[in-house]
Scaffold this motif. Structure first.
Motif, PDB file in Angstrom:
ATOM      1  N   GLY A   8     -31.780  44.078 -34.303  1.00 26.08           N
ATOM      2  CA  GLY A   8     -30.548  43.533 -34.848  1.00 26.08           C
ATOM      3  C   GLY A   8     -29.348  43.550 -33.923  1.00 26.08           C
ATOM      4  O   GLY A   8     -28.292  43.041 -34.287  1.00 26.08           O
ATOM      5  N   GLY A   9     -29.476  44.111 -32.744  1.00 25.55           N
ATOM      6  CA  GLY A   9     -28.335  44.140 -31.832  1.00 25.55           C
ATOM      7  C   GLY A   9     -28.013  42.772 -31.277  1.00 25.55           C
ATOM      8  O   GLY A   9     -28.729  41.800 -31.512  1.00 25.55           O
ATOM      9  N   GLY A  15     -14.392  40.741 -36.067  1.00 22.83           N
ATOM     10  CA  GLY A  15     -14.202  40.326 -37.444  1.00 22.83           C
ATOM     11  C   GLY A  15     -15.468  39.881 -38.140  1.00 22.83           C
ATOM     12  O   GLY A  15     -15.501  39.788 -39.374  1.00 22.83           O
ATOM     13  N   TRP A  16     -16.513  39.645 -37.384  1.00 22.65           N
ATOM     14  CA  TRP A  16     -17.767  39.201 -37.954  1.00 22.65           C
ATOM     15  C   TRP A  16     -18.623  40.405 -38.337  1.00 22.65           C
ATOM     16  O   TRP A  16     -18.236  41.544 -38.183  1.00 22.65           O
ATOM     17  CB  TRP A  16     -18.502  38.299 -36.960  1.00 22.65           C
ATOM     18  CG  TRP A  16     -17.879  36.949 -36.827  1.00 22.65           C
ATOM     19  CD1 TRP A  16     -16.558  36.624 -37.025  1.00 22.65           C
ATOM     20  CD2 TRP A  16     -18.524  35.746 -36.413  1.00 22.65           C
ATOM     21  NE1 TRP A  16     -16.352  35.298 -36.776  1.00 22.65           N
ATOM     22  CE2 TRP A  16     -17.532  34.721 -36.395  1.00 22.65           C
ATOM     23  CE3 TRP A  16     -19.818  35.417 -36.043  1.00 22.65           C
ATOM     24  CZ2 TRP A  16     -17.815  33.409 -36.049  1.00 22.65           C
ATOM     25  CZ3 TRP A  16     -20.103  34.110 -35.689  1.00 22.65           C
ATOM     26  CH2 TRP A  16     -19.121  33.132 -35.687  1.00 22.65           C
ATOM     27  N   SER A  17     -19.831  40.104 -38.828  1.00 22.88           N
ATOM     28  CA  SER A  17     -20.727  41.153 -39.306  1.00 22.88           C
ATOM     29  C   SER A  17     -22.048  41.119 -38.558  1.00 22.88           C
ATOM     30  O   SER A  17     -22.418  40.100 -37.973  1.00 22.88           O
ATOM     31  CB  SER A  17     -21.001  40.976 -40.805  1.00 22.88           C
ATOM     32  OG  SER A  17     -19.807  41.051 -41.558  1.00 22.88           O
ATOM     33  N   LYS A  18     -22.717  42.243 -38.601  1.00 17.99           N
ATOM     34  CA  LYS A  18     -24.057  42.329 -38.013  1.00 17.99           C
ATOM     35  C   LYS A  18     -24.797  43.451 -38.730  1.00 17.99           C
ATOM     36  O   LYS A  18     -24.173  44.422 -39.173  1.00 17.99           O
ATOM     37  CB  LYS A  18     -23.974  42.596 -36.516  1.00 17.99           C
ATOM     38  CG  LYS A  18     -25.306  42.667 -35.806  1.00 17.99           C
ATOM     39  CD  LYS A  18     -25.160  42.541 -34.323  1.00 17.99           C
ATOM     40  CE  LYS A  18     -24.960  41.120 -33.894  1.00 17.99           C
ATOM     41  NZ  LYS A  18     -26.149  40.273 -34.071  1.00 17.99           N
ATOM     42  N   TYR A  79     -30.945  50.549 -42.847  1.00 11.54           N
ATOM     43  CA  TYR A  79     -30.195  49.349 -42.504  1.00 11.54           C
ATOM     44  C   TYR A  79     -28.723  49.731 -42.351  1.00 11.54           C
ATOM     45  O   TYR A  79     -28.153  50.343 -43.261  1.00 11.54           O
ATOM     46  CB  TYR A  79     -30.332  48.294 -43.590  1.00 11.54           C
ATOM     47  CG  TYR A  79     -31.766  47.971 -43.932  1.00 11.54           C
ATOM     48  CD1 TYR A  79     -32.408  48.596 -45.007  1.00 11.54           C
ATOM     49  CD2 TYR A  79     -32.491  47.048 -43.176  1.00 11.54           C
ATOM     50  CE1 TYR A  79     -33.725  48.311 -45.316  1.00 11.54           C
ATOM     51  CE2 TYR A  79     -33.807  46.760 -43.484  1.00 11.54           C
ATOM     52  CZ  TYR A  79     -34.418  47.393 -44.553  1.00 11.54           C
ATOM     53  OH  TYR A  79     -35.724  47.110 -44.845  1.00 11.54           O
ATOM     54  N   LEU A  80     -28.135  49.336 -41.236  1.00  9.80           N
ATOM     55  CA  LEU A  80     -26.714  49.580 -41.022  1.00  9.80           C
ATOM     56  C   LEU A  80     -26.001  48.233 -41.073  1.00  9.80           C
ATOM     57  O   LEU A  80     -26.124  47.422 -40.148  1.00  9.80           O
ATOM     58  CB  LEU A  80     -26.466  50.260 -39.681  1.00  9.80           C
ATOM     59  CG  LEU A  80     -25.009  50.610 -39.380  1.00  9.80           C
ATOM     60  CD1 LEU A  80     -24.514  51.680 -40.364  1.00  9.80           C
ATOM     61  CD2 LEU A  80     -24.833  51.079 -37.942  1.00  9.80           C
ATOM     62  N   GLN A  81     -25.304  47.996 -42.160  1.00  8.26           N
ATOM     63  CA  GLN A  81     -24.519  46.783 -42.311  1.00  8.26           C
ATOM     64  C   GLN A  81     -23.144  47.032 -41.730  1.00  8.26           C
ATOM     65  O   GLN A  81     -22.412  47.905 -42.207  1.00  8.26           O
ATOM     66  CB  GLN A  81     -24.408  46.391 -43.781  1.00  8.26           C
ATOM     67  CG  GLN A  81     -23.577  45.145 -44.028  1.00  8.26           C
ATOM     68  CD  GLN A  81     -24.194  43.905 -43.446  1.00  8.26           C
ATOM     69  OE1 GLN A  81     -25.400  43.693 -43.538  1.00  8.26           O
ATOM     70  NE2 GLN A  81     -23.376  43.064 -42.822  1.00  8.26           N
ATOM     71  N   MET A  82     -22.795  46.274 -40.713  1.00  8.37           N
ATOM     72  CA  MET A  82     -21.523  46.456 -40.017  1.00  8.37           C
ATOM     73  C   MET A  82     -20.640  45.244 -40.276  1.00  8.37           C
ATOM     74  O   MET A  82     -20.979  44.133 -39.863  1.00  8.37           O
ATOM     75  CB  MET A  82     -21.767  46.640 -38.512  1.00  8.37           C
ATOM     76  CG  MET A  82     -22.730  47.775 -38.187  1.00  8.37           C
ATOM     77  SD  MET A  82     -22.932  48.054 -36.422  1.00  8.37           S
ATOM     78  CE  MET A  82     -23.801  46.560 -35.935  1.00  8.37           C
TER      79      MET A  82
END
Length: 118
Positions: A8-9, A15-18, A79-82
């Motif tokens: 997922g990197g 301002g966006w998400s990953k 899962y790390l929602q950033m």
């Protein structure tokens, strides 16, 4: 032995998400703690967030309110929602799992780069 596979990197604008994922395999104790740490250039590795097998989470002050850590215990995956990413979130993110047998064991993933452009 335990293996961790991260995904997922990548590059994202401020301002966006990953979302990062980490799947653990191997002999894993019923009670365990999984989490994410990060290391920026020239800085020490720091804890980002952890979650116990029971679902209790902890977060670094710098990510509270923006990052959410969750887990699928059946799959031993976290899962790390950033969200609302900032340039200062740029770092190599490492997945970690702590398990207990006769003592505590720490295992680390290979790391995945997250770069946030301004």
């Amino acid at each position: 032995q335990v293996q961790l596979v991260e995904s997922g990197g990548g590059l994202v604008q401020a301002g966006w998400s990953k979302r990062l994922s980490c799947a653990a395999s191997g002999t894993i104790s019923m009670f365990n703690v999984m989490g994410w740490y990060r290391q920026a250039p020239g800085k020490e590795r720091e804890k980002v967030a952890t979650i116990t097998s029971g679902g209790t989470t902890t977060y670094a002050d710098s990510v509270k309110g923006r990052f959410t850590l969750s887990r699928d215990s059946a799959k031993n995956t976290v899962y790390l929602q950033m969200n609302s990413l900032k340039p200062e979130d740029t770092a190599v993110y490492y997945c970690n799992i702590q398990i207990w047998r006769e003592r505590k064991y720490d295992y680390w993933g290979q790391g995945t780069q997250v770069t946030v452009s301004s």
